[in-house]
Design a protein around this motif. Structure first.
Motif, mmCIF file in Angstrom:
data_model
loop_
_atom_site.group_PDB
_atom_site.id
_atom_site.type_symbol
_atom_site.label_atom_id
_atom_site.label_comp_id
_atom_site.label_asym_id
_atom_site.label_seq_id
_atom_site.Cartn_x
_atom_site.Cartn_y
_atom_site.Cartn_z
ATOM 1 N N MET A 292 0.837 -1.194 0.000
ATOM 2 C CA MET A 292 0.000 0.000 0.000
ATOM 3 C C MET A 292 0.876 1.249 0.000
ATOM 4 S SD MET A 292 -2.895 1.049 2.740
ATOM 5 C CE MET A 292 -3.317 2.735 2.941
ATOM 6 N N SER A 293 0.487 2.217 -0.803
ATOM 7 C CA SER A 293 1.243 3.453 -0.898
ATOM 8 C C SER A 293 1.065 4.292 0.370
ATOM 9 C CB SER A 293 0.782 4.245 -2.117
ATOM 10 O OG SER A 293 1.550 5.416 -2.238
ATOM 11 N N THR A 294 2.114 4.981 0.731
ATOM 12 C CA THR A 294 2.076 5.814 1.938
ATOM 13 C C THR A 294 1.777 7.279 1.630
ATOM 14 O OG1 THR A 294 4.469 6.144 1.839
ATOM 15 C CG2 THR A 294 3.661 4.270 3.148
ATOM 16 N N CYS A 295 1.542 7.575 0.360
ATOM 17 C CA CYS A 295 1.183 8.922 -0.080
ATOM 18 C C CYS A 295 0.384 8.758 -1.371
ATOM 19 C CB CYS A 295 2.452 9.736 -0.322
ATOM 20 S SG CYS A 295 2.169 11.438 -0.827
ATOM 21 N N HIS B 279 9.930 6.715 -1.544
ATOM 22 C CA HIS B 279 9.713 6.273 -2.923
ATOM 23 C C HIS B 279 8.263 6.500 -3.378
ATOM 24 C CE1 HIS B 279 13.681 4.576 -3.305
ATOM 25 N NE2 HIS B 279 13.511 3.895 -2.185
ATOM 26 N N ASP B 280 7.345 6.708 -2.450
ATOM 27 C CA ASP B 280 5.936 6.940 -2.800
ATOM 28 C C ASP B 280 5.641 8.398 -3.146
ATOM 29 O OD1 ASP B 280 5.353 4.278 -2.315
ATOM 30 O OD2 ASP B 280 4.630 4.631 -0.267
ATOM 31 N N TRP C 177 -1.326 11.521 3.279
ATOM 32 C CA TRP C 177 -0.029 11.061 3.762
ATOM 33 C C TRP C 177 -0.238 10.127 4.952
ATOM 34 C CZ3 TRP C 177 4.533 12.969 1.535
ATOM 35 C CH2 TRP C 177 4.380 14.056 0.671
ATOM 36 N N ALA C 178 0.399 8.955 4.924
ATOM 37 C CA ALA C 178 0.417 8.045 6.069
ATOM 38 C C ALA C 178 1.379 8.596 7.119
ATOM 39 C CB ALA C 178 0.869 6.654 5.632
ATOM 40 N N HIS C 179 1.354 8.008 8.294
ATOM 41 C CA HIS C 179 2.280 8.460 9.343
ATOM 42 C C HIS C 179 3.730 8.144 8.949
ATOM 43 C CE1 HIS C 179 3.895 9.558 13.179
ATOM 44 N NE2 HIS C 179 4.419 8.345 13.325
#
Length: 130
Positions: free
Chosen positions: A1-4, A26-27, A19-21
């Motif tokens: 899963m992408s973090t952004c 690379h995302d 944006w994830a924590h």
């Protein structure tokens, strides 16, 4: 899963940059490329809702570089509506504004407040178009 990720906001001329924590640097580039594509494909100028509610550990260099090389300087981008904040996010925002000579970032405490603002400006735009 992408973090952004970049997605459209249903019912508004807007996209959401989430944006994830824990952000994988690379995302960042693919997310900004997707965001810029959404802006370019929109029939109307767009707003970008930036969701920092997860208190992300923002990769500074990647964020500034990819924002400047893509959507931040896009003439079809109206404003950045940033939900949440940190000292690092404020530094990135000031850096982007200084480097691009654009002052188009608004800060909000909640997504609800940002959507209320977006509803108001969208209603004004529709009245002007009528």
């Amino acid at each position: 899963m992408s973090t952004c990720t970049a997605t459209l906001v249903h019912g508004f001329p807007a996209a959401k940059l989430w944006w994830a924590h824990h952000v994988n640097h690379h995302d960042v580039k693919p997310a900004f490329e997707a965001l810029n594509q959404l802006i370019n494909e929109s029939p109307v100028p767009m707003y970008v809702l930036v969701d920092l509610s997860q208190q992300p550990d923002l990769p500074v260099i990647e964020t500034i570089h990819n924002a400047l090389s893509g959507p931040f300087r896009n003439p079809r981008l109206v404003e950045w509506l940033v939900v949440g904040s940190s000292s690092l996010a404020k530094i990135i925002g000031r850096s982007l504004s200084t480097l691009s000579f654009r002052n188009n970032i608004k800060w909000f405490e909640s997504e609800a407040a940002a959507l209320t603002y977006l509803e108001r400006v969208n209603a004004m735009r529709q009245q002007q178009d009528a």
